[in-house]
Design a protein around this motif. Structure first.
Motif, mmCIF file in Angstrom:
data_model
loop_
_atom_site.group_PDB
_atom_site.id
_atom_site.type_symbol
_atom_site.label_atom_id
_atom_site.label_comp_id
_atom_site.label_asym_id
_atom_site.label_seq_id
_atom_site.Cartn_x
_atom_site.Cartn_y
_atom_site.Cartn_z
ATOM 1 N N TYR A 1 43.971 49.902 25.168
ATOM 2 C CA TYR A 1 44.448 48.939 24.183
ATOM 3 C C TYR A 1 44.746 47.617 24.887
ATOM 4 O O TYR A 1 44.301 46.551 24.472
ATOM 5 C CB TYR A 1 45.706 49.477 23.508
ATOM 6 N N TRP A 2 45.460 47.729 25.993
ATOM 7 C CA TRP A 2 45.850 46.529 26.739
ATOM 8 C C TRP A 2 44.621 45.784 27.264
ATOM 9 O O TRP A 2 44.504 44.567 27.108
ATOM 10 C CB TRP A 2 46.782 46.928 27.880
ATOM 11 N N ILE A 3 43.684 46.537 27.856
ATOM 12 C CA ILE A 3 42.500 45.868 28.406
ATOM 13 C C ILE A 3 41.696 45.218 27.292
ATOM 14 O O ILE A 3 41.212 44.096 27.445
ATOM 15 C CB ILE A 3 41.625 46.871 29.202
ATOM 16 N N ALA B 1 45.431 55.579 26.077
ATOM 17 C CA ALA B 1 45.591 54.772 24.864
ATOM 18 C C ALA B 1 46.182 53.425 25.226
ATOM 19 O O ALA B 1 45.667 52.375 24.827
ATOM 20 C CB ALA B 1 46.492 55.500 23.861
ATOM 21 N N GLU B 2 47.262 53.434 26.011
ATOM 22 C CA GLU B 2 47.906 52.171 26.360
ATOM 23 C C GLU B 2 46.970 51.309 27.198
ATOM 24 O O GLU B 2 46.821 50.114 26.969
ATOM 25 C CB GLU B 2 49.198 52.441 27.126
ATOM 26 N N ARG B 3 46.316 51.952 28.184
ATOM 27 C CA ARG B 3 45.453 51.218 29.097
ATOM 28 C C ARG B 3 44.333 50.505 28.348
ATOM 29 O O ARG B 3 44.141 49.298 28.484
ATOM 30 C CB ARG B 3 44.878 52.171 30.137
ATOM 31 N N GLU C 1 43.520 42.054 26.258
ATOM 32 C CA GLU C 1 43.550 41.060 27.325
ATOM 33 C C GLU C 1 42.161 40.481 27.570
ATOM 34 O O GLU C 1 42.016 39.298 27.846
ATOM 35 C CB GLU C 1 44.078 41.740 28.607
ATOM 36 N N ARG C 2 41.146 41.308 27.437
ATOM 37 C CA ARG C 2 39.808 40.857 27.770
ATOM 38 C C ARG C 2 39.139 40.157 26.580
ATOM 39 O O ARG C 2 38.479 39.149 26.732
ATOM 40 C CB ARG C 2 38.971 42.053 28.229
ATOM 41 N N PRO D 1 50.404 50.750 32.857
ATOM 42 C CA PRO D 1 49.094 50.370 33.380
ATOM 43 C C PRO D 1 48.934 48.858 33.547
ATOM 44 O O PRO D 1 48.279 48.414 34.486
ATOM 45 C CB PRO D 1 48.116 50.918 32.340
ATOM 46 N N ALA D 2 49.530 48.092 32.645
ATOM 47 C CA ALA D 2 49.263 46.662 32.658
ATOM 48 C C ALA D 2 50.025 45.939 33.750
ATOM 49 O O ALA D 2 49.623 44.870 34.197
ATOM 50 C CB ALA D 2 49.605 46.069 31.300
#
Lengths: 494, 374, 147
Positions: A447-449, A443-445, A452-453, A184-185
């Motif tokens: 977590y990453w957002i 979950a990955e999406r 990152e945000r 996703p990232a």
């Protein structure tokens, strides 16, 4: 609002539109009934016909179908232990054992009644949330969504069976399978072995079918004999309905869970049956879930129909589809000259309300239709395994191929199927694998957002902390209960 | 003896069935036989390859077009949509290029997500758009908007904000690329958080404050963002614009009141934008928006089929029903056909090596993306 | 085959799978890496613990002898072979032909059906499949012969 609701009722009850709704219901039941064919297939089938239709008519057709898919898909889950669509996997856990005991009719009676009640609750929920939908949906930020996926994953722990470690490993395996494909990232493809097929990941219907249907096929052949060990089928639809009525609070609770999960955008309603099942297992006293407890059928079946009502909220108001089916529904809306968005609550309110009514009616009629079909269809469970398997296999192969129309589907079907078979004979729990698989991407999406945000600040978000506490209670509660039951087994065994 | 007879009957029955079914399948895929040297498509079936899952924007576009294709192509052929999803449209486009017979009975729709990878020569791209003949091209547009309170102090102040702007996007190689490049041209400091599931979720992120600068394509903007603007919760900044025949950036015809980034740049910095970022921006606007979707046929298809298809397109855009119905689905933009289309294609896909290198370096540097691995 | 041994082999396989995924994950770019890396590391550590645990249990059991569960292998393998054979047939000759051949062979050899009733079943299935595919707009697997 009530006035327009009554107005919409008359629109829906117009005979010319009712015919389309019944057509949708029939297609929905058939598509649900055939393993491998899911809502996406039914939707793409009807998409060419909705172009240019009057929105009320088109919606009657499409919503009529969506509403009853999770009613029809109960048949194969209970009778054969094969999920009719990926939404009725949890029904297998207790429905299939009941079927083995010869109580298939009772299980189906309960299941259809619960589907009906759940679906109606879903429709009512859709109606009631219309005024608050906007603030409610925009209240979920990515960190909270991440914690919700974690909550879903911790359900995997509950469903792990006797060995928690096996359950966790199975869940992690699911996460790993879910990680195949595009990240996703960053648009980078992982574990694709340079094939284009794997770039979009492994598709859910294929995994769900492979992990449950493949092992059952082999076991039916090796064990010989029919599914039902009793020569005579007990008729028990009414008994099933009574079971459901006796557990009315469970029905209601599970339906609410279904609505809520459907409602949250981005979580993917595909695990709703497992979550309702896990929650039921947790809250029902003296249960023997997994060994043919009728309440293990009631919980997921109430939830999976209720989900559809909930998931229409983000779909119609925000254009965020919660599943493949609703994604195509969005396309259908455009083809009928509508656009998902806030206008569905102002200019096109009558369409939205007609959807609510269609949802309610279709659930009632769909369940009644299925109850009529119980008697002829449940005879399947008396047919010896080796006579029914080749036909099932053909159905599964054709069904698996429909998910992306590529040979990759069939190869993945066999590989995951073999994995599922080995897991079955070695008593590794399979539900955690599926939950892990479905939740891997969200979950990955999220977590990453979140990272990152917000950096690491998001951990201090109050809702995040509350959700974390709930997860800890769930997990430790689970192990404590398991230890207790282990003690019980040990001492009880002597 | 009797037994043998029954056996025989069954054998015959089975083989008849086989034969009939075999014929049936042959008929269904009979499109392989090629277009006989006829003067029309009478009785033929055209496969319309859509490299996306059913229900998406491009699929809806294709399904909207099919009845008009049937109506206006001479001989009224059956036009059947065939979805080949996967690899963000690359799987299906590859399949069309390499496995479909070029007999004039197979057509393809492409979209921005097949144009940009082709332009940047991603390694998974196994098709060459130069080997296709375009039939009809359709533009789209986009609007960038922000929170009202941020824009209150005027444009100059807004552009100089630091560490305050958050953009929620899907993937830097998709439509987001154009928007990201517009930030680059305007020298804005925007933190791009990529990885959202789609434009819908990114709009929710904007509404609930997770992001504060966002873009939506024309139809989504009109249906979902204009209400926010009326409520005073959002302010449109600029439209991404269109590229005209001379290769210049012009205002989006759907948003004649919104400036382009060129106008904003001249307002603030007092000179015309220039440099690699500006060239890259114009290039991507052309390939992603001015030619948002194009319908193609193989270049080496029989000449008379291509002729029939092209004539069909000319009749199609004159159809008054088409222009009335297309308001919703084509977002009200004019379609391109014939020489005009060829010119746009020429202009949009011929990227200079410097610009290409600049975009690839930009993706590598800002988003850690190795285009060769895609 | 002894169930415990089979379980051991399977856990070993999972361990290798997770470890390979771990190694593979090291080649991904930073943004695509963290998630598969976390889970493959967690997976391989946990399977390793499980593996050791199982070895210990088996070692203890060895001393006591007995109570091992046998799992038949030959039969499942035979049926898996049937399924793979069917897919291979589809790959070569297309769905219709493959289905007919597979069904008739399976019904006669495995289900011990009479030829006549097997024939009838095959015909019914072929008709049902073609009806279904035309009614539901279903796609069929592609194959070498292009049928």
């Amino acid at each position: 609002m009530i006035e327009s609701a009554v107005e919409a009722l008359f629109i829906v009850l117009d005979p010319s539109r009712l015919i389309y709704m019944f057509l949708g219901i029939c297609i929905g039941v058939v598509v649900g009934l055939l393993p491998g064919l899911s809502g996406t297939v039914g939707m793409s089938l009807m998409l060419p016909f909705v172009f240019g239709l009057e929105p009320y008519v088109g919606m009657a057709l499409l919503i009529g179908m969506i509403a009853v898919i999770h009613t029809g898909d109960t048949f194969p889950s209970i009778l054969l232990g094969i999920p009719g669509t990926s939404g009725s996997q949890a029904t297998i856990m207790d429905g299939f054992p009941l079927s083995k005991k010869g109580e298939a009719s009772r299980a189906m009676g309960a299941a259809f009644f619960c589907s009906m009640v759940g679906g109606v609750i879903g429709g009512i929920a859709l109606y009631l949330t219309i005024p608050f939908a906007r603030p409610l949906i925009t209240s979920f930020s990515s960190p909270e969504l991440f914690m919700l996926t974690m909550l879903g994953l911790s359900m995997a722990g509950l469903l792990a069976g006797k060995s928690p470690l096996k359950g966790i490993i199975s869940g992690i395996l699911g996460l790993l399978i879910g990680a195949v494909g595009s990240a996703p990232a960053v648009p980078e493809y992982r574990y694709t072995f340079d094939t284009l097929y794997l770039t979009q990941g492994v598709s859910l219907p294929v995994v769900a079918m492979a992990i449950f249907a493949f092992p059952i096929i082999i076991t039916m052949l090796t064990d010989k004999g029919s599914v039902s060990s009793h020569a005579k089928l007990q008729s028990g639809i009414l008994k099933g309905v009574m079971d459901a009525l006796r557990n009315k609070f469970l029905v209601f609770r599970s339906a609410v869970i279904g609505v809520l999960i459907g409602f949250i955008p981005g979580l993917g309603g595909s695990v709703v049956d497992w979550i309702a099942y896990g929650a039921g297992q947790k809250t029902v006293k003296d249960n023997y879930f997994g060994k043919g407890d009728i309440r293990g059928v009631i919980a997921p079946e109430s939830a999976n129909n209720a989900k559809e009502g909930g998931s229409l909220v983000p779909t119609l108001l925000f254009g965020i589809p919660g599943s493949g089916t609703t994604a195509i529904l969005l396309g259908g809306l455009t083809l009928m000259g509508l656009e998902a968005g806030p206008k569905m609550l102002s200019a096109d309110l009558s369409v939205t309300l007609s959807i609510v009514w269609t949802l309610v009616f279709a659930n009632v009629f769909g369940a009644l239709l299925c109850m009529i079909l119980v008697r002829p269809i449940s005879k399947i469970s008396l047919v010896p395994g080796e006579k029914i398997v080749p036909f099932l296999l053909i159905l599964l192969v054709v069904g698996a191929y429909q998910s992306t129309m590529s040979w990759g589907d069939l190869i993945v079907f066999v590989i995951i199927g073999l994995l599922g078979y080995v897991m079955t004979i070695l008593d590794w729990p399979r539900p955690p694998l599926l939950i892990g698989f479905v939740l891997a991407l969200p979950a990955e999406r999220y977590y990453w957002i979140s990272i990152e945000r917000y950096g690491w600040e998001w951990i201090t978000n109050p809702i995040v902390i509350v959700l974390a506490c709930v997860i800890i209670v769930l997990l430790t509660g689970g192990t404590i209960m398991k230890r207790f039951s282990k003690d019980y087994e040990n001492t009880g065994g002597v | 003896m009797n037994l043998l007879k029954t056996f025989y009957v069954y054998f015959v029955l089975i083989f008849t069935c086989f034969f009939l079914l075999g014929c049936n399948t042959l008929e269904a895929t009979g499109t392989d036989q090629g277009n006989k040297e006829g003067h029309s498509y009478h009785g033929e079936t055209i496969s319309f390859i859509v490299p996306f899952q059913a229900g998406g924007g491009t699929d809806v576009f294709a399904r909207f077009m099919t009845p008009y294709f049937s109506k206006h192509i001479e001989g009224e052929p059956r036009v059947q949509v065939e979805n080949i999803p996967g690899g963000a449209s690359i799987t299906g486009t590859n399949e069309y290029a390499n496995s479909r017979p070029s007999n004039g009975l197979n057509i393809l729709t492409s979209s921005a997500s097949s144009h940009v990878p082709f332009m940047l020569e991603q390694s998974s791209v196994d098709y060459n758009l130069d080997n296709f003949t375009p039939l009809i091209g359709v533009p789209s547009g986009g609007v960038v908007y922000t929170k009202a309170e941020l824009a209150a102090e005027g444009m100059e102040n807004f552009l100089s904000l630091e560490n305050e702007l958050f953009y929620a996007g899907i993937s830097p190689t998709g439509l987001d690329l154009v928007t990201l490049l517009s930030f680059e041209v305007l020298e804005m400091d925007v933190k791009a958080v990529l990885g959202y599931e789609g434009r819908g979720p990114s709009r929710v992120a904007f509404e609930q404050g997770e992001s504060n600068i966002d873009f939506q394509t024309t139809s989504a903007y009109k249906s979902s963002v204009e209400d926010l603007v009326e409520e005073g919760r959002a302010v449109p900044l600029y439209s991404l614009g269109q590229i005209d025949e001379n290769g210049d950036l012009i205002r989006d015809p759907q948003f004649p009141d919104l400036p382009t980034i060129e106008e904003i740049y001249m307002d603030i910095y007092g000179e015309e934008p220039s440099g690699a970022a500006w060239d890259a921006y114009k290039q991507t606007v052309a390939a992603s928006y001015t030619l948002n979707k194009v319908i193609w046929v193989h270049d080496d298809a029989p000449e008379n089929s291509k002729e029939l298809l092209r004539n069909g397109m000319e009749k199609l855009i004159k159809d008054s029903n088409f222009s009335a119905d297309s308001e919703e689905i084509l977002e009200g933009y004019d379609t391109y056909i014939g020489d005009e289309l060829n010119k746009y294609i020429e202009q949009s896909f011929s990227i200079s090596p410097e610009t290409k290198k600049w975009i690839i370096d930009y993706l590598q540097h800002h988003f850690d993306i190795d285009i060769k691995k895609l | 085959m002894n169930k415990d041994y089979l379980n051991l082999i399977f856990s070993g396989f999972l361990f290798i799978l997770f470890t390979l995924a771990w190694i593979e994950a090291l080649t991904f770019s930073k943004l695509g890496q963290f998630f598969p890396l976390y889970i493959s590391i967690a997976g391989s550590i946990l399977t390793f613990i499980y593996l050791l645990n199982q070895l210990l249990i088996i070692y203890k059991q060895k001393k006591r002898e007995g109570n091992e569960i046998k799992i038949p292998l030959w039969q499942p393998l035979k049926y898996i072979g049937w399924i793979l054979g069917y897919l291979l047939l589809i790959y070569i000759g297309g769905l219709m032909a493959a289905t007919a051949i597979f069904l008739i062979l399976f019904l006669i050899f495995e289900s011990k059906m009479k030829f006549v009733s097997a024939g009838i079943s095959v015909i019914c299935v072929l008709i049902a499949v073609s009806l279904l595919s035309s009614a539901l707009d279903i796609y069929w697997p592609t194959n070498l012969l292009g049928l």
